[in-house]
Design an enzyme around this catalytic site. Sequence first.
Site, PDB file in Angstrom:
ATOM      1  CG  ASP A 113      -2.233   0.567   1.057  1.00 12.70           C
ATOM      2  OD1 ASP A 113      -2.307   1.660   0.454  1.00 12.70           O
ATOM      3  OD2 ASP A 113      -3.223  -0.033   1.508  1.00 12.70           O
TER       4      ASP A 113
ATOM      5  CG  ASP B 210      -4.443   5.936   0.772  1.00 14.00           C
ATOM      6  OD1 ASP B 210      -5.326   5.105   1.008  1.00 14.00           O
ATOM      7  OD2 ASP B 210      -4.350   7.030   1.363  1.00 14.00           O
TER       8      ASP B 210
ATOM      9  CD  GLU C  17      -8.882   4.815  -1.552  1.00 11.21           C
ATOM     10  OE1 GLU C  17      -9.786   4.570  -0.759  1.00 11.21           O
ATOM     11  OE2 GLU C  17      -7.865   5.459  -1.227  1.00 11.21           O
TER      12      GLU C  17
ATOM     13  CG  HIS D 135      -8.951  -1.015   4.516  1.00 11.94           C
ATOM     14  ND1 HIS D 135      -8.823  -1.073   3.137  1.00 11.94           N
ATOM     15  CD2 HIS D 135      -8.500   0.203   4.882  1.00 11.94           C
ATOM     16  CE1 HIS D 135      -8.312   0.067   2.707  1.00 11.94           C
ATOM     17  NE2 HIS D 135      -8.105   0.855   3.740  1.00 11.94           N
ATOM     18  CG  ASP D 136     -11.294   2.417   3.672  1.00  8.98           C
ATOM     19  OD1 ASP D 136     -10.764   2.442   4.800  1.00  8.98           O
ATOM     20  OD2 ASP D 136     -10.700   2.777   2.637  1.00  8.98           O
TER      21      ASP D 136
HETATM   22  C1  GLC Z   1      -7.884   5.577   1.933  1.00  9.64           C
HETATM   23  C2  GLC Z   1      -7.745   4.375   2.821  1.00  9.64           C
HETATM   24  C3  GLC Z   1      -8.338   4.688   4.162  1.00  9.64           C
HETATM   25  C4  GLC Z   1      -7.580   5.850   4.758  1.00  9.64           C
HETATM   26  C5  GLC Z   1      -7.544   7.052   3.802  1.00  9.64           C
HETATM   27  C6  GLC Z   1      -6.497   8.031   4.194  1.00  9.64           C
HETATM   28  O1  GLC Z   1      -9.207   5.876   1.650  1.00  9.64           O
HETATM   29  O2  GLC Z   1      -8.297   3.255   2.225  1.00  9.64           O
HETATM   30  O3  GLC Z   1      -8.323   3.591   5.044  1.00  9.64           O
HETATM   31  O4  GLC Z   1      -8.151   6.245   5.967  1.00  9.64           O
HETATM   32  O5  GLC Z   1      -7.232   6.672   2.486  1.00  9.64           O
HETATM   33  O6  GLC Z   1      -5.216   7.520   3.982  1.00  9.64           O
END
Ligand code: GLC
Length: 546
Positions: free
Chosen positions: A113, A210, A251, A323-324
């Site tokens: 990640d 991310d 993402e 995980h979100d």
């Molecule tokens: C992304 C991650 C999340 C995190 C955010 C800030 O959305 O998946 O878990 O809190 O970025 O890094």
Amino acid sequence: MAVPAEMKAEDSMLNRKYQDFLRWVVYQIYPRSFMDSNGDGIGDLNGIIEKLDYIRQLGINAVWLCPCYQSPNDDNGYDISDYENIMTEFGTMKDMERLISELHKRDMKLIMDLVPNHTSTAHRWFRESRKGKDNPYSDFYYWYDEIPNDWKSAFCGSAWEYDHIRGQYYLHSFAVSQADLNWENPAVVRAMQDVVDFWIGKGVDGFRVDVIDMISKDFNKGHNGFGPRLHEFIRDLFDRDNARYLFTVGESGVQDIDEMIRHCAAERNELSTLFLFDHMECGRKDKFTPKPDTLKSLRNILIRWQQETDKHDLLYTLFYDNHDQSPMISRIANDREYRYESATAMAAMLYLLKGIPFIYQGQEIGMTASHYNSIDCFDDVESINTYREFCREMSAEEALEKINFGSRDNARHPMPWNDQPQGGFTAGEPWMPLYSRYHEINVDKDLASERSVYRFYQRLLSLRADQRTLLYGSVKVLSSENDPFFIYTRTLDNDTWIVACNFESTQRINLPFDCEAPALSNMNRNGMAGEYAPYECAVAHVRKTE
Ligand code: GLC
Ligand code: CA
């Protein structure tokens, strides 16, 4: 003549790369909650190594690890204080090297990640930067005397925070302790290239990136994202000789196909693919408010993206949990009396489409959302901040109900390995409460069951791996937008497979093909056509006509 020939070679190289990626099946691990090897209550790298055979045997050939770098853990590792060291609770760099070699020994890839948008305020870069306006790190972050816009943090409140040491405001799109890096500064770009190179040097095979859409900003826009230099910055990271052939998945809030083409078309050398999120809104009005919904809406969104990505030769990511998110099964299917059927039918409907499967830890045993009676049972910074905001507008009970529904902690409970104390996750005190249904839903119990979700996944993934048609074949949808079921075919040359997934009610399904006996079914069906029980699914090879 030489030039076109070279271009051809390059072309087929890219093509090979994409053909390869379609064979990847990724398992996402949230290291803190996966397996604790030393009894301190926190999952760790050695715990992951202990479970690699469990993952491999499912049919997985790549692992995406959520961040495991040094971090104060305000946002569980997404607030990084050192990109080139392992979080102390997770182990050491030696453990990480061993994990990489144990993965590679099993022919599995590792996706790290990468968090390029922000660092922890405990990172050395920030600690130097806040000291003043004339040190090498001064411009690593966005500093302003006056707040330049009214951007909000994703975790509630203003995105701007006053820093008393520097006497200026800095930007934090997430928690107060996650400061946004200033990518306009070429030194930041170089620093992040160094991070990528460091991990390439360790032998990683790819990156999940991310909030990639946020690294370039336009302060005049109403939100932080998709700034004018986004594509240039993505190429700075990955369009380099050592990085170009990595697997990269961003993402992103991309919502239309043209934007996706700009990120992922092979000739752009930016990202291999993206995680898109519009299907995440199924079963909810917003993250914390449920909406009655069924698998129909998930199906219709998936179909749209399948058709668009196929038309433009783009790689698509097949996922509905991470995980979100609180688990999809609890929002749009039946996670009580039809839990096994829902979990397996959802797998068939998603993972036999064209793209790269991403399976979130626990999905393979049909884990559901959980439920708690106190806000003290929650750890997630977003949940806690949001609860406080809700409590200003509604009763504490109503606020807690909303948090129970939408909290990211629904996906972050310790993995339930068995029904022993602490669910077999740790010999100590777990860092957060156990999954509320762990007595009923855990790995040992699933594996011992006649109706094992794990074994269904195993059969599905092995079928997919064996059949080129299920990997590369084009997708054709046979059901219509209002049908209470989903039927589609995959075809390559003159070979066709058919997938039928029924939704919540009993239905008769007729098929326009003569099929062999189902190669996969969640209820031991004999023939493909006929009556389907709620959430029944089956997959079969279409008999060839002479
Ligand atoms: C992304 C991650 C999340 C995190 C955010 C800030 O959305 O998946 O878990 O809190 O970025 O890094
Ligand atoms: Ca541990």
